[in-house]
Design a protein around this motif. Structure first.
Motif, PDB file in Angstrom:
ATOM      1  N   LEU A   1      -0.034  11.563   3.333  1.00  0.00           N
ATOM      2  CA  LEU A   1       0.292  10.238   2.776  1.00  0.00           C
ATOM      3  C   LEU A   1      -0.222   9.122   3.689  1.00  0.00           C
ATOM      4  CD1 LEU A   1       3.853  11.067   1.433  1.00  0.00           C
ATOM      5  CD2 LEU A   1       1.826  10.497   0.053  1.00  0.00           C
ATOM      6  N   VAL A   2      -0.066   9.316   4.994  1.00  0.00           N
ATOM      7  CA  VAL A   2      -0.579   8.323   5.943  1.00  0.00           C
ATOM      8  C   VAL A   2      -2.080   8.167   5.726  1.00  0.00           C
ATOM      9  CG1 VAL A   2      -1.040   7.847   8.378  1.00  0.00           C
ATOM     10  CG2 VAL A   2       1.218   8.659   7.680  1.00  0.00           C
ATOM     11  N   GLY A   3      -2.748   9.324   5.590  1.00  0.00           N
ATOM     12  CA  GLY A   3      -4.208   9.302   5.381  1.00  0.00           C
ATOM     13  C   GLY A   3      -4.583   8.493   4.153  1.00  0.00           C
TER      14      GLY A   3
ATOM     15  N   ARG B   1       8.226   6.233   6.241  1.00  0.00           N
ATOM     16  CA  ARG B   1       9.471   6.990   6.434  1.00  0.00           C
ATOM     17  C   ARG B   1      10.672   6.232   5.856  1.00  0.00           C
ATOM     18  NH1 ARG B   1       9.182  11.620   9.435  1.00  0.00           N
ATOM     19  NH2 ARG B   1       7.171  11.904  10.494  1.00  0.00           N
ATOM     20  N   GLU B   2      10.618   4.930   6.043  1.00  0.00           N
ATOM     21  CA  GLU B   2      11.727   4.133   5.465  1.00  0.00           C
ATOM     22  C   GLU B   2      11.724   4.262   3.946  1.00  0.00           C
ATOM     23  OE1 GLU B   2      11.752   0.629   8.917  1.00  0.00           O
ATOM     24  OE2 GLU B   2      11.260   0.093   6.819  1.00  0.00           O
ATOM     25  N   ALA B   3      10.526   4.183   3.357  1.00  0.00           N
ATOM     26  CA  ALA B   3      10.420   4.236   1.888  1.00  0.00           C
ATOM     27  C   ALA B   3      10.845   5.604   1.366  1.00  0.00           C
ATOM     28  CB  ALA B   3       8.996   3.927   1.466  1.00  0.00           C
ATOM     29  N   LEU B   4      10.564   6.647   2.139  1.00  0.00           N
ATOM     30  CA  LEU B   4      10.927   7.990   1.713  1.00  0.00           C
ATOM     31  C   LEU B   4      12.418   8.274   1.967  1.00  0.00           C
ATOM     32  CD1 LEU B   4       7.810   9.955   3.009  1.00  0.00           C
ATOM     33  CD2 LEU B   4       8.487   9.711   0.624  1.00  0.00           C
ATOM     34  N   GLY B   5      13.030   7.323   2.657  1.00  0.00           N
ATOM     35  CA  GLY B   5      14.448   7.487   2.932  1.00  0.00           C
ATOM     36  C   GLY B   5      14.655   8.509   4.029  1.00  0.00           C
TER      37      GLY B   5
ATOM     38  N   LEU C   1       0.833  -1.207   0.000  1.00  0.00           N
ATOM     39  CA  LEU C   1       0.000   0.000   0.000  1.00  0.00           C
ATOM     40  C   LEU C   1       0.870   1.260   0.000  1.00  0.00           C
ATOM     41  CD1 LEU C   1      -2.698  -1.018   2.660  1.00  0.00           C
ATOM     42  CD2 LEU C   1      -2.812  -1.239   0.169  1.00  0.00           C
ATOM     43  N   VAL C   2       1.977   1.198   0.722  1.00  0.00           N
ATOM     44  CA  VAL C   2       2.886   2.350   0.785  1.00  0.00           C
ATOM     45  C   VAL C   2       3.430   2.643  -0.610  1.00  0.00           C
ATOM     46  CG1 VAL C   2       5.119   3.165   1.669  1.00  0.00           C
ATOM     47  CG2 VAL C   2       3.517   1.980   3.205  1.00  0.00           C
ATOM     48  N   GLU C   3       3.863   1.606  -1.271  1.00  0.00           N
ATOM     49  CA  GLU C   3       4.450   1.796  -2.606  1.00  0.00           C
ATOM     50  C   GLU C   3       3.436   2.359  -3.584  1.00  0.00           C
ATOM     51  OE1 GLU C   3       6.108  -2.085  -3.140  1.00  0.00           O
ATOM     52  OE2 GLU C   3       7.938  -1.569  -2.017  1.00  0.00           O
ATOM     53  N   GLU C   4       2.245   1.799  -3.558  1.00  0.00           N
ATOM     54  CA  GLU C   4       1.177   2.289  -4.436  1.00  0.00           C
ATOM     55  C   GLU C   4       0.924   3.780  -4.187  1.00  0.00           C
ATOM     56  OE1 GLU C   4      -1.604  -1.636  -4.203  1.00  0.00           O
ATOM     57  OE2 GLU C   4      -2.662   0.289  -4.193  1.00  0.00           O
ATOM     58  N   THR C   5       0.823   4.125  -2.916  1.00  0.00           N
ATOM     59  CA  THR C   5       0.491   5.501  -2.555  1.00  0.00           C
ATOM     60  C   THR C   5       1.584   6.468  -2.999  1.00  0.00           C
ATOM     61  OG1 THR C   5      -0.725   4.645  -0.673  1.00  0.00           O
ATOM     62  CG2 THR C   5      -0.203   6.988  -0.623  1.00  0.00           C
ATOM     63  N   LEU C   6       2.829   6.091  -2.812  1.00  0.00           N
ATOM     64  CA  LEU C   6       3.930   6.968  -3.208  1.00  0.00           C
ATOM     65  C   LEU C   6       3.911   7.192  -4.716  1.00  0.00           C
ATOM     66  CD1 LEU C   6       6.909   5.862  -0.916  1.00  0.00           C
ATOM     67  CD2 LEU C   6       5.250   7.724  -0.622  1.00  0.00           C
TER      68      LEU C   6
ATOM     69  N   GLN D   1       3.680  14.561  -5.910  1.00  0.00           N
ATOM     70  CA  GLN D   1       3.779  15.915  -5.370  1.00  0.00           C
ATOM     71  C   GLN D   1       4.035  15.893  -3.854  1.00  0.00           C
ATOM     72  OE1 GLN D   1       3.935  18.827  -7.164  1.00  0.00           O
ATOM     73  NE2 GLN D   1       4.516  19.627  -5.141  1.00  0.00           N
ATOM     74  N   SER D   2       3.289  15.026  -3.183  1.00  0.00           N
ATOM     75  CA  SER D   2       3.466  14.944  -1.729  1.00  0.00           C
ATOM     76  C   SER D   2       4.854  14.436  -1.382  1.00  0.00           C
ATOM     77  CB  SER D   2       2.419  14.020  -1.109  1.00  0.00           C
ATOM     78  OG  SER D   2       1.138  14.524  -1.364  1.00  0.00           O
ATOM     79  N   VAL D   3       5.348  13.514  -2.179  1.00  0.00           N
ATOM     80  CA  VAL D   3       6.692  12.992  -1.954  1.00  0.00           C
ATOM     81  C   VAL D   3       7.713  14.120  -2.098  1.00  0.00           C
ATOM     82  CG1 VAL D   3       8.461  11.399  -2.793  1.00  0.00           C
ATOM     83  CG2 VAL D   3       6.059  10.676  -2.724  1.00  0.00           C
ATOM     84  N   ALA D   4       7.510  14.915  -3.159  1.00  0.00           N
ATOM     85  CA  ALA D   4       8.420  16.048  -3.389  1.00  0.00           C
ATOM     86  C   ALA D   4       8.324  17.044  -2.239  1.00  0.00           C
ATOM     87  CB  ALA D   4       8.074  16.728  -4.714  1.00  0.00           C
ATOM     88  N   ASP D   5       7.089  17.309  -1.807  1.00  0.00           N
ATOM     89  CA  ASP D   5       6.880  18.237  -0.686  1.00  0.00           C
ATOM     90  C   ASP D   5       7.643  17.761   0.539  1.00  0.00           C
ATOM     91  OD1 ASP D   5       5.261  19.798  -2.192  1.00  0.00           O
ATOM     92  OD2 ASP D   5       3.367  19.159  -1.260  1.00  0.00           O
ATOM     93  N   PHE D   6       7.527  16.479   0.815  1.00  0.00           N
ATOM     94  CA  PHE D   6       8.180  15.937   2.001  1.00  0.00           C
ATOM     95  C   PHE D   6       9.692  16.113   1.889  1.00  0.00           C
ATOM     96  CE2 PHE D   6      10.381  12.552   4.285  1.00  0.00           C
ATOM     97  CZ  PHE D   6       9.929  12.816   5.578  1.00  0.00           C
ATOM     98  N   LYS D   7      10.214  15.807   0.710  1.00  0.00           N
ATOM     99  CA  LYS D   7      11.668  15.890   0.519  1.00  0.00           C
ATOM    100  C   LYS D   7      12.135  17.338   0.609  1.00  0.00           C
ATOM    101  CE  LYS D   7      12.537  11.449  -1.268  1.00  0.00           C
ATOM    102  NZ  LYS D   7      12.539  10.518  -2.405  1.00  0.00           N
ATOM    103  N   ALA D   8      11.199  18.267   0.291  1.00  0.00           N
ATOM    104  CA  ALA D   8      11.540  19.689   0.403  1.00  0.00           C
ATOM    105  C   ALA D   8      11.390  20.178   1.845  1.00  0.00           C
ATOM    106  CB  ALA D   8      10.653  20.503  -0.533  1.00  0.00           C
ATOM    107  N   GLY D   9      11.114  19.236   2.744  1.00  0.00           N
ATOM    108  CA  GLY D   9      11.091  19.612   4.160  1.00  0.00           C
ATOM    109  C   GLY D   9       9.710  19.815   4.748  1.00  0.00           C
TER     110      GLY D   9
END
Ligand code: ADP
Ligand code: MG
Ligand code: ZN
Length: 480
Positions: free
Chosen positions: A454-456, A476-480, A428-433, A438-446
């Motif tokens: 994403l949890v939601g 968090r692991e998947a996002l590194g 499910l985590v992989e599918e969601t990412l 955009q959310s992944v990018a947002d997270f990486k941008a801090g």
């Protein structure tokens, strides 16, 4: 048929929350053993002299300021003379021609439009004792007893202008007044216990008339429902009188809640019947301006200000905010709940919806509500995060009413059990990412917040069953 206009003015008595009585040091505590909170002063023994409780004056000033009144620097006490067994002195110390406050107002809001209701005056006075009939009613009792514990308990009487034109307006005025008195903490406003009492003066006049009709004064209104029903009944009664070609008589009537009717008690007494005269045992009150200014500076936030704050800070619609601030306890509940959720509107929806429905049904107030603000906030969060559908949230809420445990406990008990199997969740985590770059990018941008979103999404995919802690960890692991 002639159309009539209803005219209503309310007289509200509020018992002040002082520790001791108005003119002696006896306790004001409610419900003591009869005749144990008494002394020569409040029993009216010859020669006993009253001395004014300063706190009474302070509370009256506070109420006057909160109700937009002019505070009269010079005011005085008068004797209102009448005989009744609950009044051991045969007079009540009150204020007549020089009350402490004049010319105030309350703004009420009905169906989106604002209306100003004038307050004629507020005066200080003392309460009487209580008659206890030893049967169901006074007429069916062979004897009555009297308890003087309440004699001398301080009151303020708040007299409105005859500005209200319907039962709804009268109700809105009384609700606003009650909220203000609660906020400023001068009265505990328990209508059932009699610490807030309301008499309604009601008259009708034909449309277009320039002079008000003759009024009846209705006593014994100890709930909002009684106020509304009594007004509706009395207006119809007066119409019927006029339609018969008779005249309404000025009188005092009592509301019989069981029968749903008003009944004549006595013809209306006039001020001159009371032989008012200046109280010779008390000096006139001369207020220090600095005292008034100190009380003004210390006024707490009032319902109207609080409503504006809820709209401003939490983006609540006016209607929601007005209901929440209407009782201090509800406003405090809301403030507590939003400490642990971002979703203020979610809290408001519960408070105005299911929570209010439950409280009404049970006939209790939010102070007696067993679900804590933190637990309601958790329920809102679980819904917001997609852990619970709104349908399941209602199910969990129903369980919380029975026993206030954390909503998460019920999620387990109701078999909304979480999936903690990591291999199922990682998918499910992989599918969601993949679906939310955009959310992944947002997270990486801090932007730490993107995690919540994403949890939601993952929770939604699992129909609320994935274990959120494991989701967090794997995410968090998947996002590194
Ligand atoms: P009283 O001691 O005679 O009851 P108050 O001045 O204490 O007199 O209170 C009178 C109340 O009756 C006020 O609230 C006033 O607004 C209201 N009132 C006066 N005239 C009328 C009327 N014609 N119809 C309805 N209410 C009225
Ligand atoms: Mg009156
Ligand atoms: Zn006493």
């Amino acid at each position: 048929m002639t159309k009539y206009i209803t005219v209503i003015g309310l007289e509200v008595h509020a018992e002040l929350k002082t520790k001791s009585k108005a003119f002696c040091s006896c306790s004001t505590e409610f419900g003591g053993v009869p005749n144990t909170h008494v002394c020569p002063v409040c029993l009216g023994m010859p020669g006993a002299l009253p001395s004014l409780n300063k706190q009474v004056v302070e509370f009256a000033i506070r109420a006057g300021l909160a109700l937009n009144c002019e505070i009269k620097v010079f005011n005085k006490f008068d004797r209102k003379n009448y005989f009744y067994p609950d009044l051991s002195k045969n007079y009540q110390i009150s204020q007549y021609d020089k009350p402490i406050c004049k010319h105030g107002h309350i703004d009420i809001n009905l169906d989106g439009s604002e209306k100003r209701i004038g307050i004629t005056r507020i005066h200080m006075e003392e309460d009487a004792g209580k008659l206890v009939h030893n049967g169901a009613t006074i007429s069916s009792s062979s004897s009555s007893s009297v308890d003087y514990n309440r004699a001398g308990v301080p009151l303020i009487e708040i007299v409105s202008e005859p500005d209200m034109r319907s039962a709804e307006e009268a109700r809105a005025y009384l609700e606003n007044l009650k909220a203000i008195l609660e906020y400023i903490d001068v009265c505990d406003c328990k209508m059932q216990e009699g610490s807030l009492r309301c008499d309604a003066n009601i008259s009708i006049m034909p449309e277009g008339a320039t002079k008000f009709g003759t009024r009846a004064e209705i006593k014994n209104l100890n709930s909002f429902r009684a106020l509304v029903r009594a007004i509706d009944y009395e207006v119809e009664r007066q119409k019927a009188v006029l339609e018969k070609g008779e005249e309404v008589v000025q009188e005092t009537r009592t509301w019989d809640d069981t029968a749903g009717v008003t009944k004549s008690m006595r013809s209306k007494e006039e001020a001159h019947d009371y032989r008012y005269f200046a109280e010779p045992d008390l000096l006139p009150v001369e207020l220090d301006e600095a005292w008034i200014e100190r009380v003004r500076a210390e006024l707490p936030e009032l319902p109207a200000q609080r409503q504006a704050r809820l709209m401003q800070d939490f983006g609540l619609p006016k209607y929601d905010a007005s209901i929440i601030v209407a009782t201090k306890a509800m406003a405090e509940y809301f403030d507590e709940a939003v400490k642990t959720t971002q979703d203020a509107k979610g809290i408001a929806n519960w408070l105005l919806g299911d929570v209010s429905a439950y409280l009404n049904n049970e006939g209790i107030t939010i102070s007696e509500f067993n679900v804590t603000p933190a637990h309601l906030a958790e329920l809102v969060n679980l819904t917001k995060e997609g852990v619970l559908s709104s349908k399941l949230a209602k199910k969990v809420f129903a369980e919380m009413l029975k026993a206030d445990k954390a909503p998460k406990t019920f999620v387990k008990e109701l078999g909304l059990e979480q999936v903690s199997d990591e291999s199922a969740i990682i998918k499910l985590v992989e599918e969601t990412l993949a679906e939310n770059p955009q959310s992944v990018a947002d997270f990486k941008a801090g932007k730490e917040r993107a995690i919540g979103f994403l949890v939601g999404q993952i929770m939604k995919k699992s129909k609320g069953k994935a274990n959120p802690e494991i989701v967090q960890k794997l995410l968090r692991e998947a996002l590194g």
